[in-house]
Design an enzyme around this catalytic site. Structure first.
Site, PDB file in Angstrom:
ATOM      1  N   GLU A 308       6.284  43.671  -8.221  1.00  0.00           N
ATOM      2  CA  GLU A 308       8.071  44.543  -8.483  1.00  0.00           C
ATOM      3  C   GLU A 308       7.120  44.758  -9.910  1.00  0.00           C
ATOM      4  O   GLU A 308       7.903  46.438  -9.854  1.00  0.00           O
ATOM      5  CB  GLU A 308       9.228  43.322  -7.982  1.00  0.00           C
ATOM      6  CG  GLU A 308      10.211  44.399  -7.953  1.00  0.00           C
ATOM      7  CD  GLU A 308      11.984  43.823  -7.959  1.00  0.00           C
ATOM      8  OE1 GLU A 308      12.458  44.083  -8.088  1.00  0.00           O
ATOM      9  OE2 GLU A 308      11.058  41.568  -8.311  1.00  0.00           O
ATOM     10  N   LYS A 397     -19.218  43.465 -11.667  1.00  0.00           N
ATOM     11  CA  LYS A 397     -19.249  41.943 -11.817  1.00  0.00           C
ATOM     12  C   LYS A 397     -19.742  41.599  -9.564  1.00  0.00           C
ATOM     13  O   LYS A 397     -19.968  40.587  -9.216  1.00  0.00           O
ATOM     14  CB  LYS A 397     -17.933  40.836 -11.601  1.00  0.00           C
ATOM     15  CG  LYS A 397     -17.559  41.157 -12.992  1.00  0.00           C
ATOM     16  CD  LYS A 397     -16.125  40.891 -13.634  1.00  0.00           C
ATOM     17  CE  LYS A 397     -15.794  40.654 -14.377  1.00  0.00           C
ATOM     18  NZ  LYS A 397     -15.914  41.556 -15.256  1.00  0.00           N
TER      19      LYS A 397
END
Length: 590
Positions: A308, A397
Site C-alpha cells: 500500500e 543472481k
C-alpha cells in the site's frame, strides 16, 4: 520590469555610479588639496580634467571586464582587478599630462594622487556593498568557487537563490580552444593549472558543470580531494526530469556505469500510445520504469503493487498522468485476471519480486510463491489476453545461482523462454545491482555513516556490478523494444566494483574521519562475484550495451510439473537443484 536585473541595466548602473563617484572624488581631492578653498583659476579646467579621467576609467574598466560581473559575484579577485585598472588609468593620465601640460595647467599633481586613493576606495566599496549587506544580514558565507567544465548554463543555476553562497572566480576546462578566453567574465584555465588556480584564488568550493566519463570524474575528484576541497557540487543529471540543479557529488556519480548508446527514439516508439501494466510499480525498479513510461508517452499506466505504501508513493508522484493504481498481489490469479480483462494492456513489465537474498533464504516458500508463481501468472495471463510484449525483469543472481532468490529468478527465465507464447513476445532482461535501490548496499552504508557507525562489509574481495536506476531502466525498455520473443537480454554493467572501495569512497565523501570498515563475513547464499552470463555464447545486438544470452531448452510440460512439485515437496532445495542443476547452495559465510 524596470527593477528586474539584466546585463544591460547592470552596465548602465555601474557606468552612472562610476561617473558620479569620479566627479565626487575629484572635487573632494581638490578641496582636500586646498583646505576647502579652491583657487578660481584651478576651477576653470576642472571639467576638462574630470572628462579625461572619466574616459580613461571607462576605457580601462571595459577592457578589464569590470562592467560584466554580476554585483553579487564581486570578490577580492575583482578588487584586485580594480586596483590594477586604477594604476593603469592614473599612469596614463600622468603620461597625457606630461605630453599636453599646456592644456592641463594649472593642476597640482597631489590632487591626482589623492583622487586615485579616493576613487579606488569608493568604487571598490560600491561593488562590495551588496555582499557586505547580504553577509551581515544573513550570516552567509560566500565561497570562492571554481567551475570545472565551461558551460554557459551554469549561470542560471548560480542565480538560483539556493546557490547564492557560491561565487565563481575561475573556470577550468580541457578544450584548447577555450583556454585563455573568458566565459561569464571568468578566465578559462587548463586542467594543468588546477592546483595553482585553487591556491592562488583561495578556492573553497568546486562546481563540476559538464558530463565527464567515470574515469575522468574520478581523476578530478581525487585531485580536488588531495587539495582538501570538500565542498564539491555537480549538476544533477540523475533525475528522469529535465530540471537541473546543483547537488553534492555522490558515490553514484563517481562509480556508476553510464551507457553511451541509449536510443530514446527507439524507446519512445515502443512505449508511445500504449497501455502499459507494471507489476511491482512501487519498488525501486518498478517506480522508475513507471516514470520512464510516462515520459515516453504511454497512453495509460496500470500501476500494480501489493504494498500500500509503495503504491501510494508512486501514485502521488504520477497523479497528473493517466494512471490506474491497483493494489494487488501477482500470486492471486483470479484478481490478477480481472485486471488484465478490465484494462487490456499492450505491454506488461514484470518487476514484482522478492529480491533480498537473506530474507528469501529465511522464507523459501514465500520466495518461490511470489517470484515463480507470480511470474507464471503474469506470463500466462499476458498470453491469454493477447498482450503484445511481456518483459521480465531478471537479475545477475540468476546466473549459476548460490541462493534461493537467484534460483527462483532463473526458473522464471526458463519459463519465459520455453512457454508457448502465441502472439505475445516474451523477453527477459538481466542486469546487476543498481545504485540506490532498496536492495543496494548504498542506503545501508549511508544510514551507518549518518548514525556514526562503522560500515559493515561482508568480505574484502566481494564485487558487484553497478548502474544508475534511470539508465538501467531506459536500457530495459530499449532491450524490450528490440526483442522478438524468447530472448534473455543482458545489460552491460561495466566493470565490477569492489564493495570495500565503494565503502571507502562513501566515507571519504561524508567528510567523517572517525568511521572505519568492519568485515562481517559472507551471508548465506551470497557470492563473492556476480556473473551475467552462464556461458560465453552470447550474441551482440545493434547496441553495444545490450547482448543476448544463448537460449536454454526446457520442456514446458516437465517444467510446469516440477514447479507444482516444488510447491508441495518438503525438500525444496533439492527440487530447486533438480530444475536448475547449476544451483550450488551456499549455506555458510566461509
Amino acid at each position: 520590469m524596470l527593477l528586474t536585473p539584466s546585463p544591460l541595466k547592470r552596465i548602465l548602473f555601474f557606468l552612472l555610479s562610476d561617473t558620479l563617484i569620479s566627479l565626487f572624488t575629484l572635487y573632494f581631492a581638490y578641496n582636500l588639496r586646498f583646505n576647502f578653498q579652491i583657487p578660481l583659476n584651478f576651477i576653470d579646467n576642472f571639467a576638462f580634467i574630470f572628462i579625461v579621467l572619466l574616459l580613461l576609467k571607462i576605457f580601462v574598466f571595459i577592457n578589464f571586464r569590470l562592467y560584466r560581473t554580476a554585483w553579487r559575484f564581486f570578490s577580492l579577485y575583482e578588487i584586485k582587478k580594480i586596483l590594477i585598472a586604477h594604476i593603469i588609468v592614473y599612469s596614463l593620465f600622468f603620461i597625457i599630462f606630461l605630453i599636453f601640460k599646456d592644456y592641463m595647467l594649472p593642476l597640482a599633481r597631489s590632487i591626482i594622487i589623492i583622487d586615485f586613493m579616493l576613487s579606488l576606495v569608493f568604487i571598490s566599496l560600491l561593488r562590495l556593498s551588496k555582499r557586505i549587506i547580504l553577509e551581515s544580514g544573513k550570516n552567509a558565507k560566500y565561497k570562492n568557487t571554481l567551475i570545472i567544465g565551461a558551460n554557459s548554463s551554469i549561470s542560471s543555476l548560480l542565480h538560483d537563490k539556493k546557490n547564492l553562497e557560491y561565487t565563481p572566480v575561475a573556470i577550468v576546462d580541457g578544450s584548447e580552444l577555450l583556454i585563455g578566453t573568458y566565459i561569464l567574465n571568468l578566465k578559462v584555465y587548463s586542467f594543468d593549472d588546477l592546483k595553482r588556480v585553487i591556491k592562488s584564488k583561495s578556492i573553497e568550493a568546486v562546481i563540476i558543470s559538464k558530463d565527464y566519463s567515470q574515469k575522468r570524474l574520478l581523476e578530478i575528484y581525487d585531485a580536488l580531494n588531495e587539495m582538501e576541497i570538500s565542498d564539491i557540487k555537480i549538476v544533477n543529471t540523475l533525475s528522469s526530469g529535465k530540471i537541473k540543479e546543483l547537488k553534492d557529488i555522490g558515490v553514484e556519480d563517481l562509480l556508476a556505469r553510464h551507457p553511451k548508446d541509449l536510443d530514446k527514439e527507439k524507446i519512445q516508439n515502443f512505449i508511445k500510445d500504449k497501455v502499459v501494466l507494471i507489476t511491482g510499480a512501487g519498488g525501486s525498479i518498478g517506480s522508475e520504469i513507471s516514470r520512464q513510461c510516462n515520459l515516453f508517452g504511454a497512453k495509460q499506466l496500470i500501476l500494480l503493487d501489493h504494498s500500500e505504501y509503495n503504491l501510494y508513493q508512486i501514485t502521488e508522484e504520477l497523479k497528473d498522468a493517466n494512471i490506474v493504481s491497483v493494489m494487488q498481489t501477482v500470486r492471486k490469479t483470479e484478481f490478477l485476471e480481472a485486471t488484465f480483462k478490465k484494462y487490456k494492456p499492450n505491454i506488461v513489465i514484470h518487476a514484482a519480486a522478492y529480491k533480498h537474498v537473506p530474507l528469501v533464504e529465511d522464507n523459501i516458500l514465500e520466495g518461490i510463491s511470489n517470484n515463480i508463481i507470480g511470474t507464471k501468472n503474469c506470463i500466462d495471463l499476458s498470453i491469454e489476453y493477447g498482450v503484445e510484449k511481456f518483459v521480465l525483469i531478471s537479475t545477475d543472481k540468476a546466473v549459476r545461482p548460490t541462493n534461493v532468490m537467484g534460483t527462483t529468478k532463473r526458473i522464471c527465465e526458463l519459463y519465459a523462454q520455453n512457454v508457448k507464447s502465441g502472439k505475445t513476445e516474451i523477453v527477459a532482461v538481466r542486469f546487476g545491482n543498481v545504485l540506490g535501490s532498496s536492495g543496494s548496499v548504498i542506503p545501508k552504508f549511508k544510514a551507518q555513516i549518518e548514525s556514526g557507525q562503522n560500515i559493515t562489509v561482508t568480505h574484502p574481495d566481494i564485487t558487484r556490478y553497478f548502474m544508475l536506476i534511470p539508465e538501467a531502466c531506459e536500457l530495459v525498455l530499449q532491450a524490450a523494444s528490440i526483442g522478438k520473443g524468447g530472448e534473455i537480454f543482458i545489460l552491460d554493467m561495466g566493470e565490477p566494483i569492489k564493495i570495500v572501495d565503494l565503502a571507502k569512497k562513501m566515507i571519504e565523501l561524508s567528510g567523517k574521519d572517525n568511521i572505519s570498515i568492519e568485515f562481517c563475513g559472507l551471508r548465506p547464499g551470497e557470492k563473492l562475484y556476480e556473473e551475467l552470463l552462464i556461458n560465453d555464447s552470447d550474441k551482440n545486438t545493434d547496441y553495444e550495451s545490450i547482448t543476448v544470452a544463448s537460449s536454454t531448452y526446457f520442456d514446458i510440460d516437465e517444467l510446469n510439473t516440477k514447479i507444482d512439485e516444488l510447491l508441495v515437496c518438503e525438500d525444496k532445495i533439492s527440487k530447486l537443484k533438480e530444475i536448475v542443476p547449476e544451483f550450488k547452495h551456499q549455506l555458510n559465510n566461509k
